[in-house]
Design a protein around this motif. Structure first.
Motif, PDB file in Angstrom:
ATOM      1  N   ALA A 129      33.607  56.797  30.494  1.00  0.00           N
ATOM      2  CA  ALA A 129      34.083  56.541  31.812  1.00  0.00           C
ATOM      3  C   ALA A 129      35.530  57.218  31.990  1.00  0.00           C
ATOM      4  CB  ALA A 129      34.152  54.852  31.902  1.00  0.00           C
ATOM      5  N   ASP A 130      35.937  57.579  33.123  1.00  0.00           N
ATOM      6  CA  ASP A 130      37.147  58.010  33.312  1.00  0.00           C
ATOM      7  C   ASP A 130      38.194  57.253  33.089  1.00  0.00           C
ATOM      8  OD1 ASP A 130      37.187  60.712  34.280  1.00  0.00           O
ATOM      9  OD2 ASP A 130      35.798  59.896  35.774  1.00  0.00           O
ATOM     10  N   SER A 131      38.190  55.904  33.433  1.00  0.00           N
ATOM     11  CA  SER A 131      38.902  54.888  33.294  1.00  0.00           C
ATOM     12  C   SER A 131      38.435  53.409  32.875  1.00  0.00           C
ATOM     13  CB  SER A 131      40.230  54.676  34.371  1.00  0.00           C
ATOM     14  OG  SER A 131      41.125  55.857  34.397  1.00  0.00           O
ATOM     15  N   ILE A 132      38.957  52.607  32.401  1.00  0.00           N
ATOM     16  CA  ILE A 132      38.366  51.520  31.882  1.00  0.00           C
ATOM     17  C   ILE A 132      39.220  50.422  31.779  1.00  0.00           C
ATOM     18  CG2 ILE A 132      38.594  51.751  29.468  1.00  0.00           C
ATOM     19  CD1 ILE A 132      35.921  50.165  28.795  1.00  0.00           C
ATOM     20  N   ILE A 133      39.026  49.171  32.426  1.00  0.00           N
ATOM     21  CA  ILE A 133      39.749  47.883  32.497  1.00  0.00           C
ATOM     22  C   ILE A 133      39.129  47.092  31.953  1.00  0.00           C
ATOM     23  CG2 ILE A 133      40.512  46.313  34.252  1.00  0.00           C
ATOM     24  CD1 ILE A 133      40.123  48.686  36.245  1.00  0.00           C
ATOM     25  N   VAL A 134      39.606  46.278  30.812  1.00  0.00           N
ATOM     26  CA  VAL A 134      39.048  45.134  29.952  1.00  0.00           C
ATOM     27  C   VAL A 134      39.855  44.066  30.466  1.00  0.00           C
ATOM     28  CG1 VAL A 134      38.680  44.429  27.718  1.00  0.00           C
ATOM     29  CG2 VAL A 134      38.788  46.841  28.165  1.00  0.00           C
ATOM     30  N   ILE A 135      39.086  42.964  30.567  1.00  0.00           N
ATOM     31  CA  ILE A 135      39.482  41.577  30.620  1.00  0.00           C
ATOM     32  C   ILE A 135      38.902  40.669  29.894  1.00  0.00           C
ATOM     33  CG2 ILE A 135      39.657  39.643  32.438  1.00  0.00           C
ATOM     34  CD1 ILE A 135      39.194  41.478  34.749  1.00  0.00           C
ATOM     35  N   PRO A 136      39.692  40.200  28.894  1.00  0.00           N
ATOM     36  CA  PRO A 136      39.556  39.244  27.805  1.00  0.00           C
ATOM     37  C   PRO A 136      39.215  38.077  28.396  1.00  0.00           C
ATOM     38  CG  PRO A 136      41.388  40.359  27.144  1.00  0.00           C
ATOM     39  CD  PRO A 136      41.168  40.732  28.592  1.00  0.00           C
ATOM     40  N   ASN A 137      37.911  37.359  28.232  1.00  0.00           N
ATOM     41  CA  ASN A 137      37.507  35.872  28.693  1.00  0.00           C
ATOM     42  C   ASN A 137      38.764  35.067  28.486  1.00  0.00           C
ATOM     43  OD1 ASN A 137      35.495  36.679  30.635  1.00  0.00           O
ATOM     44  ND2 ASN A 137      34.209  36.271  28.996  1.00  0.00           N
ATOM     45  N   ASP A 138      39.131  35.161  27.071  1.00  0.00           N
ATOM     46  CA  ASP A 138      40.000  34.202  26.609  1.00  0.00           C
ATOM     47  C   ASP A 138      41.372  34.204  27.173  1.00  0.00           C
ATOM     48  OD1 ASP A 138      38.416  32.781  24.558  1.00  0.00           O
ATOM     49  OD2 ASP A 138      38.635  34.564  23.137  1.00  0.00           O
ATOM     50  N   ARG A 139      41.468  35.323  27.843  1.00  0.00           N
ATOM     51  CA  ARG A 139      43.051  35.381  28.603  1.00  0.00           C
ATOM     52  C   ARG A 139      43.082  34.377  29.628  1.00  0.00           C
ATOM     53  NH1 ARG A 139      46.195  39.970  29.033  1.00  0.00           N
ATOM     54  NH2 ARG A 139      45.440  40.341  26.914  1.00  0.00           N
ATOM     55  N   LEU A 140      41.939  33.668  30.307  1.00  0.00           N
ATOM     56  CA  LEU A 140      41.941  32.806  31.098  1.00  0.00           C
ATOM     57  C   LEU A 140      42.511  31.542  30.586  1.00  0.00           C
ATOM     58  CD1 LEU A 140      38.046  33.052  32.150  1.00  0.00           C
ATOM     59  CD2 LEU A 140      40.137  33.825  33.550  1.00  0.00           C
ATOM     60  N   PHE A 141      42.591  31.171  29.509  1.00  0.00           N
ATOM     61  CA  PHE A 141      43.262  30.215  28.918  1.00  0.00           C
ATOM     62  C   PHE A 141      44.582  30.084  28.891  1.00  0.00           C
ATOM     63  CE2 PHE A 141      38.981  29.875  26.577  1.00  0.00           C
ATOM     64  CZ  PHE A 141      38.437  28.970  27.582  1.00  0.00           C
ATOM     65  N   SER A 142      45.237  31.153  29.058  1.00  0.00           N
ATOM     66  CA  SER A 142      46.435  31.517  28.921  1.00  0.00           C
ATOM     67  C   SER A 142      47.057  31.186  30.413  1.00  0.00           C
ATOM     68  CB  SER A 142      47.057  32.803  28.457  1.00  0.00           C
ATOM     69  OG  SER A 142      46.700  33.797  29.457  1.00  0.00           O
ATOM     70  N   LEU A 143      46.645  31.004  31.115  1.00  0.00           N
ATOM     71  CA  LEU A 143      47.135  30.970  32.562  1.00  0.00           C
ATOM     72  C   LEU A 143      47.061  29.370  32.771  1.00  0.00           C
ATOM     73  CD1 LEU A 143      45.076  33.226  34.808  1.00  0.00           C
ATOM     74  CD2 LEU A 143      47.241  33.476  33.728  1.00  0.00           C
ATOM     75  N   SER A 144      46.351  28.520  32.385  1.00  0.00           N
ATOM     76  CA  SER A 144      46.485  27.172  32.405  1.00  0.00           C
ATOM     77  C   SER A 144      45.294  26.430  31.608  1.00  0.00           C
ATOM     78  CB  SER A 144      46.183  26.681  33.690  1.00  0.00           C
ATOM     79  OG  SER A 144      45.991  25.374  33.702  1.00  0.00           O
ATOM     80  N   ASP A 145      45.666  25.435  30.702  1.00  0.00           N
ATOM     81  CA  ASP A 145      44.777  24.634  29.782  1.00  0.00           C
ATOM     82  C   ASP A 145      44.064  23.876  30.637  1.00  0.00           C
ATOM     83  OD1 ASP A 145      46.815  23.193  30.123  1.00  0.00           O
ATOM     84  OD2 ASP A 145      47.430  22.917  28.103  1.00  0.00           O
ATOM     85  N   GLN A 146      44.370  23.396  32.019  1.00  0.00           N
ATOM     86  CA  GLN A 146      43.892  22.451  32.793  1.00  0.00           C
ATOM     87  C   GLN A 146      42.764  23.023  33.538  1.00  0.00           C
ATOM     88  OE1 GLN A 146      45.043  19.289  32.375  1.00  0.00           O
ATOM     89  NE2 GLN A 146      46.363  20.171  30.855  1.00  0.00           N
TER      90      GLN A 146
END
Length: 275
Positions: free
Chosen positions: A71-88
């Motif tokens: 690919a020309d460019s790639i964006i990676v979203i780690p699913n575990d990053r969701l928990f850094s936004l809120s543990d609730q």
């Protein structure tokens, strides 16, 4: 069949979850075909949760590596990053947040080419930033009222699910602001200037501006950053920094001890050398 479907397009966005057979296998093949046809190719992928196990994580890692080469460019979203936004967050809320982020990223990329702007970014500028761009950061933020610039910068730089290198290594940037009619020109200029200071001072920065009726004093900003070339040294040894290095120590580091140097240190070193 895939080639026939995309033959008339200038850009495709491939969305996949990494770690399984479909995402890790098919996505790289599809992006390779598109790139061979000179179609600008952006991959947006998510990596598995930690609890899904090492085998799936390794499969995702290999799939992402294949995509990086096709690919020309790639964006990676780690699913575990969701928990850094809120543990609730509930499980459903977390997945919805991820899906919303994916949709926002795709819309941000496609809007650059499809939505008209008062100060436009043409497709040539989009290609210059995305083509062979490697790891890609896409961030979008909205705010209004007093302190709008500070709030937008906080959202763009610190509330982002995307996995990416340090922003001051970005060598190419697309920046589009959508302004309500009550937003002043100085606010728009300050926002763009402060974002430009965050990336490499040598970066190519392409700016666009849209005006939106009925938006009042609200501002929406879309930031796309690519070409983090200075970190792409596969032969370099990765060093864990446990102390502060001086300019002289950094400059004298041997080829097997290359250290990533922040932009302001590189500029300082260069200016001292010229004096």
């Amino acid at each position: 069949e895939w080639a026939d479907r995309i033959a008339d397009y200038g850009m495709v966005v491939i969305v996949a979850g990494m770690g399984g057979g479909t995402g890790s296998g098919a996505a790289a093949h599809l992006s390779k075909v598109a790139k061979e046809m000179n179609v600008l190719t952006v991959a947006v992928v998510s990596s598995p949760f930690e609890y899904e196990g090492a085998q799936k994580a390794e499969s995702a890692k290999k799939g992402i590596a294949k995509l990086c080469s096709s690919a020309d460019s790639i964006i990676v979203i780690p699913n575990d990053r969701l928990f850094s936004l809120s543990d609730q967050l509930t499980y459903c809320e977390a997945l919805k947040l991820r899906d919303d982020q994916l949709a926002r990223i795709i819309r941000s990329v496609t809007d650059l080419a499809l939505r008209p702007a008062r100060m436009s970014i043409d497709f040539g500028s989009i290609r210059a930033v995305i083509e062979d761009g490697g790891m890609m950061v896409v961030a979008q933020a909205s705010a209004s009222g007093e302190g709008v610039v500070d709030e937008l910068l906080e959202q763009l730089l610190h509330r982002n699910l995307i996995d990416h290198p340090p922003m001051d290594a970005a060598q190419a940037v697309l920046l589009v602001t959508t302004l309500g009619y009550k937003v002043t020109a100085s606010e728009d200029s300050e926002l763009k200037s402060r974002i430009a200071r965050v990336v490499s001072p040598m970066a190519k920065v392409f700016c666009g501006t849209r005006l939106e009726k009925g938006a009042g004093d609200s501002v929406t900003v879309t930031l796309i950053a690519t070409h983090f070339d200075e970190l792409a040294e596969p032969q370099a040894e990765v060093i864990e920094l446990e102390r502060v290095f001086t300019i002289e120590q950094i400059n004298n580091a041997g080829p097997s001890h290359r250290i990533y140097t922040p932009s302001y240190l590189r500029l300082k070193s260069a200016s001292e050398g010229n004096n």
